[in-house]
Motif scaffolding. Sequence first.
Motif, PDB file in Angstrom:
ATOM      1  N   ILE A 325       0.848  -1.192   0.000  1.00 60.25           N
ATOM      2  CA  ILE A 325       0.000   0.000   0.000  1.00 60.25           C
ATOM      3  C   ILE A 325       0.883   1.241   0.000  1.00 60.25           C
ATOM      4  O   ILE A 325       1.844   1.338   0.759  1.00 60.25           O
ATOM      5  CB  ILE A 325      -0.938   0.023   1.220  1.00 60.25           C
ATOM      6  CG1 ILE A 325      -1.875  -1.194   1.183  1.00 60.25           C
ATOM      7  CG2 ILE A 325      -1.750   1.323   1.261  1.00 60.25           C
ATOM      8  CD1 ILE A 325      -2.826  -1.261   2.367  1.00 60.25           C
ATOM      9  N   GLN A 326       0.518   2.186  -0.878  1.00 57.36           N
ATOM     10  CA  GLN A 326       1.173   3.487  -0.907  1.00 57.36           C
ATOM     11  C   GLN A 326       0.125   4.568  -0.717  1.00 57.36           C
ATOM     12  O   GLN A 326      -0.979   4.480  -1.285  1.00 57.36           O
ATOM     13  CB  GLN A 326       1.884   3.714  -2.246  1.00 57.36           C
ATOM     14  CG  GLN A 326       2.585   5.075  -2.353  1.00 57.36           C
ATOM     15  CD  GLN A 326       2.656   5.576  -3.778  1.00 57.36           C
ATOM     16  OE1 GLN A 326       1.680   5.487  -4.527  1.00 57.36           O
ATOM     17  NE2 GLN A 326       3.803   6.107  -4.164  1.00 57.36           N
ATOM     18  N   CYS A 327       0.449   5.557   0.086  1.00 60.34           N
ATOM     19  CA  CYS A 327      -0.424   6.712   0.281  1.00 60.34           C
ATOM     20  C   CYS A 327       0.352   7.946  -0.169  1.00 60.34           C
ATOM     21  O   CYS A 327       1.226   8.430   0.564  1.00 60.34           O
ATOM     22  CB  CYS A 327      -0.837   6.839   1.748  1.00 60.34           C
ATOM     23  SG  CYS A 327      -1.982   8.212   2.051  1.00 60.34           S
ATOM     24  N   PRO A 328       0.080   8.464  -1.375  1.00 59.41           N
ATOM     25  CA  PRO A 328       0.863   9.596  -1.897  1.00 59.41           C
ATOM     26  C   PRO A 328       0.865  10.821  -0.999  1.00 59.41           C
ATOM     27  O   PRO A 328       1.859  11.559  -0.960  1.00 59.41           O
ATOM     28  CB  PRO A 328       0.186   9.893  -3.237  1.00 59.41           C
ATOM     29  CG  PRO A 328      -0.475   8.612  -3.630  1.00 59.41           C
ATOM     30  CD  PRO A 328      -0.922   7.996  -2.342  1.00 59.41           C
ATOM     31  N   SER A 329      -0.226  11.050  -0.273  1.00 59.50           N
ATOM     32  CA  SER A 329      -0.265  12.224   0.603  1.00 59.50           C
ATOM     33  C   SER A 329       0.673  12.070   1.799  1.00 59.50           C
ATOM     34  O   SER A 329       1.053  13.064   2.421  1.00 59.50           O
ATOM     35  CB  SER A 329      -1.693  12.466   1.094  1.00 59.50           C
ATOM     36  OG  SER A 329      -2.152  11.371   1.868  1.00 59.50           O
ATOM     37  N   VAL A 330       1.056  10.840   2.123  1.00 59.85           N
ATOM     38  CA  VAL A 330       2.006  10.585   3.209  1.00 59.85           C
ATOM     39  C   VAL A 330       3.428  10.496   2.654  1.00 59.85           C
ATOM     40  O   VAL A 330       4.353  11.140   3.153  1.00 59.85           O
ATOM     41  CB  VAL A 330       1.647   9.284   3.962  1.00 59.85           C
ATOM     42  CG1 VAL A 330       2.710   8.970   5.011  1.00 59.85           C
ATOM     43  CG2 VAL A 330       0.278   9.404   4.592  1.00 59.85           C
ATOM     44  N   SER A 331       3.620   9.681   1.617  1.00 62.95           N
ATOM     45  CA  SER A 331       4.928   9.549   0.968  1.00 62.95           C
ATOM     46  C   SER A 331       4.725   8.962  -0.422  1.00 62.95           C
ATOM     47  O   SER A 331       4.026   7.953  -0.572  1.00 62.95           O
ATOM     48  CB  SER A 331       5.856   8.648   1.785  1.00 62.95           C
ATOM     49  OG  SER A 331       7.048   8.391   1.062  1.00 62.95           O
TER      50      SER A 331
END
Length: 454
Positions: A325-331
């Motif tokens: 899982i990737q969260c662009p707003s976090v990293s």
Amino acid sequence: MGNFAANEGLSTFVILVWLGINAFLFVNFYMAFLVERWFYTRVLLGHALSWARAPAACLNFNCMLILLPVCRNLLSFLRGTIQCCSRTAARQLDRNITFHKLVAYMIAFHTAVHIVAHLFNFEYFMDAQLNRNSRLLPFVLSQIGSGDNASFLNPIRSNETNPTITMFTTIAGLTGVAITLALILIITSSMEVIRRSYFEVFWYTHHLFIIFFIGLVFHGFGRIVRGQTATSLENDPPSVCANQFEDWGTSGTNCSVPVFAGNPPMTWKWVVGPMFLYLCERLVRIYRSHQKVVITKVVMHPSKTLELQMKRKGFHMEVGQYVFIQCPSVSRLEWHPFTLTSAPEEDYFSAHIRIVGDWTQALYEACGGDKNETQEAWKLPKLAIDGPFGTASEDVFRYEVVMLVGAGIGVTPFASILKSVWYKRIQNNQDVFTKKLPPLCPQMTLIVGFGADD
């Protein structure tokens, strides 16, 4: 002993084969540089030449292997392909990270031997230039190829320099320094204490492998290690001409000045295949990361555990699989693995995420975990999903009796299995081979049985 052979026999065989290939390459290349072609090179360097070249061959082999265990899509494909032939062979693919670490340790070992040997080599090269005595063969060999002649043997062309300057003014030296620094940072940041406490440090420094492989490919283009050419070796064999070095090229001898040349760079032939496979792997990951993921439900569980229920077009899973899982707003660069806790029978997929670090804390806050009011759907962060990827848990329904053991957040791999068991039971699925499946953990003792032996 029988159980060990059944469970660990294939793994032990693979490791022994890998060690055997390393030993064979080391001995074979060590002996290969003791032949007549390298006679004059050994006059300057002695056995340090073989000690430098033998680990280089092992480095090529292990650098060919190091990327393959982290090609997750390739491993998932292989796992599904060989599953029908051998479950034991398929299970070996679940130890990919262990093998990846073993190969990395072997690379570190051979790199250390290679570096130490070359440090001696450069000192020997320098000594041959400094001891300016024309009656000594090492000095005579060091003077060959002066001026514009490329047929030199000693890469240190002047006695007014030193090995350090040569190291930072040659392709082999510059790339060698870059490779070594990248490898040191990669290995040290991969230590357990760093990974657990400073995951971002581990994650970012691990991507120095790009510099490592670029340097590795170009490391041999300088052709610093040189031997006598085939034509020169035939016309002026060292066994005949070595003792006549003071008269080379004169009318009083039949021996000419020997001609030297370096081997063409070979490392790229070893690593180009795995590099291409890894590039394809990254392209697949990029494609997946751009597929739209919709968060359908967010549940805040006790002990700061976040449950995300999601949907993505074309997503298909099996029990026990996991996703990144990737969260662009976090990293935008960090991807973290999480086990899927939903069942294949459900119309969504979910993951339970325990808040234990900076990234999970930031995701928790982005999903409104620190707020008392209900979060609007349009305010939820965008996510990217890579996967699903297979694990040994996929095989759970291939066995008649299965025991699941877990504790704390470690029970998440079994949530998917237990849900799937429940769905199969209420759907009265008679095609399941498994008869008994007891999950055990400190908080739960449950035996689920179905089929003829229920």
